[in-house]
Scaffold this motif. Structure first.
Motif, PDB file in Angstrom:
ATOM      1  N   LEU A  12      70.172 -79.017 146.570  1.00 57.27           N
ATOM      2  CA  LEU A  12      71.477 -79.656 146.769  1.00 57.27           C
ATOM      3  C   LEU A  12      72.037 -79.316 148.154  1.00 57.27           C
ATOM      4  O   LEU A  12      72.623 -80.169 148.819  1.00 57.27           O
ATOM      5  CB  LEU A  12      72.458 -79.185 145.693  1.00 57.27           C
ATOM      6  CG  LEU A  12      72.236 -79.733 144.285  1.00 57.27           C
ATOM      7  CD1 LEU A  12      72.857 -78.820 143.243  1.00 57.27           C
ATOM      8  CD2 LEU A  12      72.785 -81.138 144.152  1.00 57.27           C
ATOM      9  N   ILE A  17      69.187 -84.045 147.075  1.00 55.47           N
ATOM     10  CA  ILE A  17      69.807 -84.835 145.990  1.00 55.47           C
ATOM     11  C   ILE A  17      71.323 -84.665 146.052  1.00 55.47           C
ATOM     12  O   ILE A  17      71.829 -83.712 146.628  1.00 55.47           O
ATOM     13  CB  ILE A  17      69.292 -84.409 144.590  1.00 55.47           C
ATOM     14  CG1 ILE A  17      69.409 -82.891 144.401  1.00 55.47           C
ATOM     15  CG2 ILE A  17      67.869 -84.856 144.357  1.00 55.47           C
ATOM     16  CD1 ILE A  17      69.166 -82.445 142.970  1.00 55.47           C
ATOM     17  N   ALA A  18      72.025 -85.634 145.440  1.00 61.38           N
ATOM     18  CA  ALA A  18      73.494 -85.545 145.351  1.00 61.38           C
ATOM     19  C   ALA A  18      73.855 -84.873 144.031  1.00 61.38           C
ATOM     20  O   ALA A  18      73.102 -84.948 143.060  1.00 61.38           O
ATOM     21  CB  ALA A  18      74.113 -86.931 145.427  1.00 61.38           C
ATOM     22  N   ASN A  19      75.004 -84.235 144.013  1.00 61.91           N
ATOM     23  CA  ASN A  19      75.442 -83.518 142.818  1.00 61.91           C
ATOM     24  C   ASN A  19      76.132 -84.479 141.846  1.00 61.91           C
ATOM     25  O   ASN A  19      77.330 -84.404 141.618  1.00 61.91           O
ATOM     26  CB  ASN A  19      76.382 -82.386 143.240  1.00 61.91           C
ATOM     27  CG  ASN A  19      76.720 -81.458 142.090  1.00 61.91           C
ATOM     28  OD1 ASN A  19      76.114 -81.537 141.014  1.00 61.91           O
ATOM     29  ND2 ASN A  19      77.677 -80.574 142.304  1.00 61.91           N
ATOM     30  N   THR A  20      75.332 -85.374 141.259  1.00 65.11           N
ATOM     31  CA  THR A  20      75.894 -86.332 140.301  1.00 65.11           C
ATOM     32  C   THR A  20      76.242 -85.652 138.978  1.00 65.11           C
ATOM     33  O   THR A  20      77.078 -86.156 138.233  1.00 65.11           O
ATOM     34  CB  THR A  20      74.910 -87.482 140.023  1.00 65.11           C
ATOM     35  OG1 THR A  20      73.659 -86.922 139.604  1.00 65.11           O
ATOM     36  CG2 THR A  20      74.674 -88.322 141.264  1.00 65.11           C
TER      37      THR A  20
END
Lengths: 410, 410
Positions: A12, A17-20
């Protein structure tokens, strides 16, 4: 209760990746009546993770972590959390059996490090992972609550919904029950206005509206002693909302418009064909997301040129000359043409100016016509859409699908 | 240098949006050689925001904030930051003129609160907002650096790229220059293996590989005294990578495969038509994302049934009986059929089993054929794809577009 979300993972911080996960959990916690005060992301580093725990618990009473539950040395969330609570882990037989069974089912060898995932202190609540090997857990001590969830959203979401929420409910004097209504074909402000009084007058259940791409979602959440009582509380409110919004309520729970339309077509045994200009295949491509569609979808024509509109769909050259390709008349002839040639109950067509070029004063970018042939009758609708080329095309697809849905159920 | 990213906005804590800004900035900061230690999200609350500043600056020397630069009372980032640095704001004439000009251009009235956005201390560096009204700024004092960016990604990204990075470079003894190469048609591990030696032997420039949906991205970043020298350092490395990966390098910088294919088709004046079964319009729908496509894309057929393959494309009934709809033979007849009927240079076709149902032992889910007719010659390719129905359909589209690209440039 105040809460914080703590995501653990160097991927992250590297931007891989995005912190969805934080978004999902925030939305759900808000529904459940928790106030989320902060999101934090730290890497796979024991010392920094420990600090993050200490800081967050100095501010709030509930922390939900995501990530760091895997079998490798980098996965430290459990170790650091148990250290924080001063708890010793032992092997949890039932969990170990489950992990072994999982590897057997997947026909993959289980390595020694996977056993690490079965170690837990005796007085914690283990949260099952139905979609992976890493179980989560819930801890409560001296008024501080910690829930640890895995990082992959496909494992995290069902774990939180099915085991995390029931664990949280233990610290509440009531059970939370919720229901989602999906609304299409009324604007956000219009939909909120229509049920303004209902929203304003409610304390239990509560109604939380969200605007998603092209649709509105209303989540009704009731507090009660049991799930059953919760549903009983939701029922009259749901009826009231449905009465206000009418057929704009297109579905309940997690689904998509194309699934709803696909199911309706199959259920009513209505065959369909498509003729697309400005959407260029996107309408058919979306409808075909529904896995059972082959029973009713026959064929489609992407008629980008005038010649193809004439040759493939039988649009008359006069119509094109007199009204242009982007016109109500052309949309109707396209819809009728594709339905008659494909011998389907329904023919749906799109023609418009998606931009960024090609607009004129009379026919600006965003002008779109949708044609609908339905068992012998043909109609059209005019739309004035805004946004990028992509946005205009996607909105056209949603409007067309929504029109089909309304025509079927009317 | 160690860095943290601090996002400000209650909408993030309510889960209305995901913090994709942190992902973007993390990726860029990693490329630029900064170590991101933490992401934090706080709401629009002055006291909590102030604490977050204090905490983060106690850990690292660079903070980048996103959000809270708007004109309303809720937008507090600038006020709190200037308070932290003990700086007084005055109106910045040039910025005020720009904001006034922006409203004039958009034909919207400017309200008093918009003026707030033009207030800055005299010794900060203002970062222009070319896509909105809220300017950002950069502050450096006693070795602590703060960059404040707006929340909307469409404003934040260009501001960081065009003004944020040059500001950061002032605190570096060198200038960073980077170039992106986009690679399609070689797997992630294969691509990395192919240029393994190049990656391993480099310190300046560095090469950062990323796997995105269906493609690989290599970002080459050079440290030098000037941009010019940076490009000179990148050049030989770029040549080496291009020599190793050959035509798999499909583009430079920010673009998409459909744009590259669309541009090639227009440049070479090659007309194209499409015949889709398993992708059901998604291939044409993707290609048509390219705004200039109407010059070359003529028409498409979505032939979901056997009858439509025969009637619309002239696929022979014998072929369908003998080899089935999902076969090399059918794919080729579809491609040739659509090209001949549409009188185009190129005909592209897809037929396959996208699942989740419909697979057999001989023809399992994921078996896909793509047919390509190109100026009189017809060929086909067999693919064995994995993943969900959606994934299989999207991958098919990418493979088909990539094949067209390679055929054109060969």
């Amino acid at each position: 209760m105040k809460a914080e979300i703590l995501a653990v993972g160097t991927e992250l911080l590297l931007g891989n990746i995005a912190n969805t996960n934080a978004q999902f959990l925030s939305e759900r916690l808000a529904d459940l009546g928790f106030d989320v005060y902060r999101h934090t992301v730290v890497g796979d580093n024991g010392e920094r993770l420990k600090k993050a725990f200490e800081e967050a618990f100095s501010r709030v009473d509930l922390i939900i972590t995501t990530g760091g539950l895997g079998p490798t040395k980098d996965d430290l969330t459990k170790e650091i959390a148990f250290e924080f609570f001063n708890k010793k882990s032992v092997v949890h037989k039932e969990t170990l059996d489950k992990i072994e069974a999982y590897f057997k089912k997947m026909n993959r060898p289980m390595v020694e490090s996977n056993k690490k995932q079965a170690y837990f202190p005796e007085d914690v609540t283990i949260l099952c992972n139905d979609f992976g090997t890493a179980p989560g857990c819930g801890i409560e001590e001296n008024g501080k609550i910690l829930i640890m969830l895995p990082g992959p959203p496909k494992e995290m979401k069902p774990m939180f919904e099915n085991y995390g929420i029931p664990f949280l409910e233990k610290f509440s004097d009531c059970v939370l029950t919720s229901k989602i209504l999906r609304v299409m074909g009324v604007g956000e402000s219009k939909a909120e206005e229509m049920i303004h009084d209902i929203i304003d007058n409610q304390t239990n259940p509560t109604i939380a509206p969200y605007a998603k791409e092209g649709e509105m979602i209303f989540r009704i959440t009731a507090k009660a002693d049991t799930k059953e009582e919760g549903y009983k509380l939701i029922e009259p409110l749901e009826t009231e909302i449905r009465n206000s919004l009418g057929i704009a309520v297109y579905a309940e729970g997690e689904t998509t418009l194309e699934n709803v339309v696909g199911e309706l077509l199959v259920k009513k045994n209505l065959t369909i064909s498509s003729a697309e200009s400005c959407t260029g295949g996107l309408l058919a491509g979306t409808l075909i997301n529904y896995p059972g569609i082959s029973a009713v979808y026959k064929e489609g024509a992407i008629t980008y040129t005038n010649e193809s509109k004439v040759e493939r769909l039988g649009v008359s050259e006069e119509t094109l000359k007199e009204h242009g390709a982007v016109s109500r008349e052309t949309a109707e002839e396209m819809a009728k043409g594709v339905a008659l040639r494909s011998n389907t109950n329904i023919g749906i067509s799109t023609t418009g100016i998606a931009g960024p070029g090609g607009g004129t004063k009379e026919k600006p970018v965003g002008l779109v016509y949708v044609g609908l042939y339905f068992n012998g009758e043909v109609k059209s609708k005019e739309f004035h859409l805004v946004g990028s080329r992509e946005k205009i095309r996607i909105t056209t697809v949603l409007r067309a699908l929504e029109w089909i849905r309304r025509e079927i159920i009317k």
